[in-house]
Design an enzyme around this catalytic site. Structure first.
Site, PDB file in Angstrom:
ATOM      1  N   ARG A  50      30.569  52.040  69.876  1.00 53.08           N
ATOM      2  CA  ARG A  50      31.164  53.037  70.396  1.00 53.08           C
ATOM      3  C   ARG A  50      30.912  54.060  71.708  1.00 53.08           C
ATOM      4  NH1 ARG A  50      33.813  56.141  64.771  1.00 53.08           N
ATOM      5  NH2 ARG A  50      32.424  57.277  64.269  1.00 53.08           N
ATOM      6  N   ASP A 185      19.114  45.026  51.397  1.00 52.21           N
ATOM      7  CA  ASP A 185      19.171  45.969  50.915  1.00 52.21           C
ATOM      8  C   ASP A 185      17.293  45.651  51.057  1.00 52.21           C
ATOM      9  OD1 ASP A 185      17.798  47.929  48.667  1.00 52.21           O
ATOM     10  OD2 ASP A 185      19.517  48.193  47.042  1.00 52.21           O
ATOM     11  N   HIS A 186      17.108  47.087  51.834  1.00 55.83           N
ATOM     12  CA  HIS A 186      15.778  46.707  52.025  1.00 55.83           C
ATOM     13  C   HIS A 186      14.744  46.815  51.678  1.00 55.83           C
ATOM     14  CE1 HIS A 186      15.173  50.689  52.797  1.00 55.83           C
ATOM     15  NE2 HIS A 186      14.547  51.315  53.314  1.00 55.83           N
ATOM     16  N   HIS A 248      18.823  50.815  46.086  1.00 58.69           N
ATOM     17  CA  HIS A 248      17.966  50.345  46.170  1.00 58.69           C
ATOM     18  C   HIS A 248      16.603  50.734  44.160  1.00 58.69           C
ATOM     19  CE1 HIS A 248      18.071  50.192  49.984  1.00 58.69           C
ATOM     20  NE2 HIS A 248      17.988  51.422  50.334  1.00 58.69           N
TER      21      HIS A 248
HETATM   22  P1  NDP Z   1      24.533  56.067  61.298  1.00 59.19           P
HETATM   23  O1  NDP Z   1      25.484  57.886  60.776  1.00 59.19           O
HETATM   24  O2  NDP Z   1      23.503  57.416  62.232  1.00 59.19           O
HETATM   25  O3  NDP Z   1      24.539  55.176  61.740  1.00 59.19           O
HETATM   26  C1  NDP Z   1      25.899  54.288  62.245  1.00 59.19           C
HETATM   27  C2  NDP Z   1      27.021  53.732  62.850  1.00 59.19           C
HETATM   28  O4  NDP Z   1      27.950  53.469  63.082  1.00 59.19           O
HETATM   29  C3  NDP Z   1      26.193  54.838  64.329  1.00 59.19           C
HETATM   30  O5  NDP Z   1      26.005  54.250  65.794  1.00 59.19           O
HETATM   31  C4  NDP Z   1      27.823  55.345  64.295  1.00 59.19           C
HETATM   32  O6  NDP Z   1      28.644  55.387  65.660  1.00 59.19           O
HETATM   33  C5  NDP Z   1      28.471  54.102  64.576  1.00 59.19           C
HETATM   34  N1  NDP Z   1      29.937  54.402  63.707  1.00 59.19           N
HETATM   35  C6  NDP Z   1      30.066  54.987  62.161  1.00 59.19           C
HETATM   36  N2  NDP Z   1      31.684  55.157  62.321  1.00 59.19           N
HETATM   37  C7  NDP Z   1      32.323  53.956  63.498  1.00 59.19           C
HETATM   38  C8  NDP Z   1      33.031  53.506  63.659  1.00 59.19           C
HETATM   39  N3  NDP Z   1      34.377  54.101  62.499  1.00 59.19           N
HETATM   40  N4  NDP Z   1      33.243  52.875  64.519  1.00 59.19           N
HETATM   41  C9  NDP Z   1      32.538  52.431  65.335  1.00 59.19           C
HETATM   42  N5  NDP Z   1      30.592  52.497  65.233  1.00 59.19           N
HETATM   43  C10 NDP Z   1      30.773  53.557  63.633  1.00 59.19           C
HETATM   44  O7  NDP Z   1      24.251  56.256  59.778  1.00 59.19           O
HETATM   45  P2  NDP Z   1      22.503  55.235  59.828  1.00 59.19           P
HETATM   46  O8  NDP Z   1      21.908  54.267  60.810  1.00 59.19           O
HETATM   47  O9  NDP Z   1      21.717  56.178  58.759  1.00 59.19           O
HETATM   48  O10 NDP Z   1      23.341  53.463  58.740  1.00 59.19           O
HETATM   49  C11 NDP Z   1      24.079  52.855  58.711  1.00 59.19           C
HETATM   50  C12 NDP Z   1      24.130  51.760  57.463  1.00 59.19           C
HETATM   51  O11 NDP Z   1      22.426  51.579  57.330  1.00 59.19           O
HETATM   52  C13 NDP Z   1      24.656  52.646  56.238  1.00 59.19           C
HETATM   53  O12 NDP Z   1      25.167  51.385  55.817  1.00 59.19           O
HETATM   54  C14 NDP Z   1      23.365  52.855  55.189  1.00 59.19           C
HETATM   55  O13 NDP Z   1      23.197  52.722  54.210  1.00 59.19           O
HETATM   56  C15 NDP Z   1      21.996  51.583  56.048  1.00 59.19           C
HETATM   57  N6  NDP Z   1      20.741  52.102  55.693  1.00 59.19           N
HETATM   58  C16 NDP Z   1      20.243  53.154  56.519  1.00 59.19           C
HETATM   59  C17 NDP Z   1      19.400  53.352  56.452  1.00 59.19           C
HETATM   60  C18 NDP Z   1      18.596  54.357  57.343  1.00 59.19           C
HETATM   61  O14 NDP Z   1      16.665  54.588  57.130  1.00 59.19           O
HETATM   62  N7  NDP Z   1      19.069  54.960  58.124  1.00 59.19           N
HETATM   63  C19 NDP Z   1      17.762  52.747  55.598  1.00 59.19           C
HETATM   64  C20 NDP Z   1      18.567  51.723  54.970  1.00 59.19           C
HETATM   65  C21 NDP Z   1      20.153  51.281  55.163  1.00 59.19           C
HETATM   66  P3  NDP Z   1      28.444  57.004  66.080  1.00 59.19           P
HETATM   67  O15 NDP Z   1      27.633  58.160  66.586  1.00 59.19           O
HETATM   68  O16 NDP Z   1      29.528  57.462  67.446  1.00 59.19           O
HETATM   69  O17 NDP Z   1      28.969  58.116  64.781  1.00 59.19           O
HETATM   70  C1  BG6 Z   2      18.651  54.387  53.277  1.00 58.29           C
HETATM   71  C2  BG6 Z   2      19.229  55.304  52.941  1.00 58.29           C
HETATM   72  O1  BG6 Z   2      19.069  52.621  52.657  1.00 58.29           O
HETATM   73  O2  BG6 Z   2      16.886  54.447  52.248  1.00 58.29           O
HETATM   74  C3  BG6 Z   2      18.741  56.243  53.853  1.00 58.29           C
HETATM   75  O3  BG6 Z   2      20.394  55.058  54.106  1.00 58.29           O
HETATM   76  C4  BG6 Z   2      17.129  56.699  53.227  1.00 58.29           C
HETATM   77  O4  BG6 Z   2      19.631  57.702  53.283  1.00 58.29           O
HETATM   78  C5  BG6 Z   2      16.163  55.447  53.326  1.00 58.29           C
HETATM   79  O5  BG6 Z   2      16.796  57.831  53.367  1.00 58.29           O
HETATM   80  C6  BG6 Z   2      15.166  55.212  52.685  1.00 58.29           C
HETATM   81  O6  BG6 Z   2      14.318  54.355  52.913  1.00 58.29           O
HETATM   82  P1  BG6 Z   2      12.626  54.387  52.636  1.00 58.29           P
HETATM   83  O7  BG6 Z   2      12.204  52.092  53.521  1.00 58.29           O
HETATM   84  O8  BG6 Z   2      12.509  55.238  53.931  1.00 58.29           O
HETATM   85  O9  BG6 Z   2      12.377  54.507  50.914  1.00 58.29           O
END
Ligand code: NDP
Ligand code: BG6
Length: 505
Positions: A50, A185-186, A248
């Site tokens: 966005r 679920d990684h 996880h």
């Molecule tokens: P972030 O908050 O870093 O990123 C989320 C993304 O989604 C951002 O680009 C955000 O945009 C966008 N977003 C959020 N709300 C909206 C909306 N209403 N409309 C459009 N875009 C939106 O979170 P993560 O990347 O960490 O997590 C995302 C998913 O991945 C989660 O479900 C999490 O459980 C999963 N996940 C994350 C891991 C990790 O290591 N980070 C590992 C495994 C799974 P903006 O920045 O503008 O808010």
């Molecule tokens: C994600 C969670 O699913 O797994 C994060 O949203 C967390 O909060 C991450 O940091 C951990 O993954 P890993 O592979 O680094 O253990």
């Protein structure tokens, strides 16, 4: 899961393209697949977000992520330059049909350029709240019409609770066929998690001991050093129970507790895992405090650096009641595990990034040795190191060399880095390749997700119904709140300090 060759042309679309997941895990994984020639030259990645970013700035952002998080370390100019030509970016409001129209035009242009059909993978690297909107937008634009060639990948947590997960499933199935949906679920892609099945069902040594007769209890720890940093927008609406335990840790628990599958097939393995979740004893509302503990980190020290409290992180409510630590005791009511507690804990801002499963065996039925021979006697313990220093340890008792007869603990071990000289792929590499090949073995089925929600719902309901006045209740750099120690102490047990970070005795 199968041994895959290079894929057919793919357009990989990531929604939430400037989020943490994209730069920390997804793009490094795609880059490694590219370097390993698993994705062919006919591959393109379109990031959709966005927020708007100039193309060059966006490529720079992704490169920074790869440099920091790829298992191969920093990128080389020559390789990155070729790879980055396949990356492009578009901004758009996810609720606006025009976003999907523009995306469709880009995909059509790629097809035309390649003069062939392509597989499209739509990856939702977003919070669960936008999934329905994305599926609807893609469906209305006809982008998921080709059920053989288009797939959607939905991150955990799937929904916010049992009810929303069930509703989401119904809505997804109005736009998609189940075979197009990959609930990811990684942890299921981690070598060490997959190895639990190999270790259990490829060896006859352990199986006779893997039950209530010999096992005293099981501990599953997934600890992280990182705080929520810039992920507050997602995390403050999630918390440790939804973010980690419901998915996880529950997946690891399933592999530890499941019965042997009849065949190594997606549905058979998933059935055996669902059986475990269905056998978990429901926690009564009035018992939640005895079975679950929540915590939130305060400021503190990590690797000699002062770090802020959770409530001071960006995009976090300054009075937030979201838990950054959760510990749960679960009992599995079946023949194998009756009476064996499984203790699960996960938290942010712990002293180390370490994930381990500890299976604590019962003491021997009778100790024949004089007390002078056994000053430090501990029953056998099996440790599955998920990360880091991946491997398996078995704590045994041996005679300490010398004239007097004295026992002491020693470890038999297997370490990945000693046995296999090649670096193992990251979980997302394995899973993205599985998606590209339409192999769903390591992905979650709807009933499994729902069964996992059912386990945690009593805790969610109790926690949402009472404000945690004790928050913040653990300093950054500690193993969580005191109540987590009490959870085990009440049963006469204690948490093991993970072996991967201790010089064990
Ligand atoms: P972030 O908050 O870093 O990123 C989320 C993304 O989604 C951002 O680009 C955000 O945009 C966008 N977003 C959020 N709300 C909206 C909306 N209403 N409309 C459009 N875009 C939106 O979170 P993560 O990347 O960490 O997590 C995302 C998913 O991945 C989660 O479900 C999490 O459980 C999963 N996940 C994350 C891991 C990790 O290591 N980070 C590992 C495994 C799974 P903006 O920045 O503008 O808010
Ligand atoms: C994600 C969670 O699913 O797994 C994060 O949203 C967390 O909060 C991450 O940091 C951990 O993954 P890993 O592979 O680094 O253990």
């Amino acid at each position: 899961m199968e041994n895959h060759k290079a894929t057919e042309p793919i357009v990989f679309v990531i929604f939430g393209a400037s989020g943490d997941l994209t730069s920390r895990k997804l793009v490094p994984a795609v880059y490694n697949l590219y370097l390993d020639k698993f994705v062919g030259v006919n591959f393109s990645l379109i990031g959709v977000d966005r927020r708007s970013h100039p193309e060059d700035e966006y490529r720079g952002l992704l490169r920074k992520g790869v440099d920091e998080f790829s298992r191969r370390g920093k990128t080389q100019d020559a390789e990155w330059d070729v790879f980055s030509k396949r990356l492009s970016f578009m901004d758009g409001d996810f609720s606006d049909p025009n976003t999907y129209k523009q995306l469709g035009d880009r995909i059509a242009a790629i097809k035309q350029q390649l003069n062939t059909e392509v597989h499209t993978i739509f990856y939702f690297a977003t919070p669960p709240s936008v999934v329905e909107m994305l599926v609807h937008g893609l469906g209305a634009a006809g982008l998921t019409k080709d059920e053989k060639r288009s797939r959607v990948v939905i991150e955990k947590p799937f929904g916010r609770d049992l009810e929303s997960a069930q509703e989401l499933d119904i809505k997804l199935l109005t736009e998609l066929k189940e075979s197009q949906i990959y609930r990811i679920d990684h942890y299921l892609g981690k070598e060490t998690v997959q190895n639990i099945m190999a270790f259990r069902f490829g060896n006859s040594l352990m199986e006779p001991l893997w039950n209530r007769r010999y096992v005293d209890h099981v501990q599953i720890t997934v600890a992280e050093e990182v705080g929520v940093e810039h992920r507050g927008g997602y995390y403050d609406k999630s918390g440790a129970l939804r973010d980690m335990i419901q998915n996880h840790l529950m997946q690891i628990l399933c592999y530890i507790a499941m019965e042997a599958p009849v065949a190594f097939e997606a549905d058979e393995i998933r059935n055996k895992k669902v059986d475990v979740l269905r056998a978990i004893r429901p926690i009564e509302a009035e018992q939640v405090n005895q079975f679950a503990v929540r915590g939130q980190y305060d400021s503190g020290w990590i690797r000699g650096e002062q770090v802020p409290s959770y409530r001071k992180e960006p995009s976090v409510n300054p009075d937030s009641g979201t838990e950054t630590f959760a510990a749960v005791k679960l009992l599995i009511d079946n023949w194998r595990w009756e009476g064996v507690p499984f203790y699960l804990r996960s938290g942010k801002r712990m002293p180390a990034r370490v994930s381990e499963v500890v299976m604590q065996f019962r003491p021997v039925p009778h100790l024949s040795f004089p007390s002078s021979a056994i000053p430090d006697f501990t029953p056998n313990r099996l440790v599955l190191r998920i990360q880091p220093n991946e491997g398996i340890f078995i704590r045994i008792q041996v005679k300490q060399p010398g004239a007097t007869f004295r026992l002491r603990g020693a470890d038999m071990h297997f370490l990945y880095k000693e046995t296999f000289k090649v670096a193992e792929p990251e979980a997302y590499e394995t899973l993205l390749l599985d998606i590209a090949h339409g192999d769903a073995t390591q992905f979650m089925r709807a009933d499994q997700v729902e069964a996992a929600w059912k386990v945690v719902m009593p805790i969610i309901n109790a926690w949402e119904g009472s404000t945690p006045i004790e928050f913040p209740n653990y300093p950054s750099g500690s193993w969580g709140p005191d109540a987590a120690v009490t959870l085990l102490a009440r049963d006469g047990r204690n948490w093991w300090v993970p072996t991967a970070i201790q010089d064990h005795t």
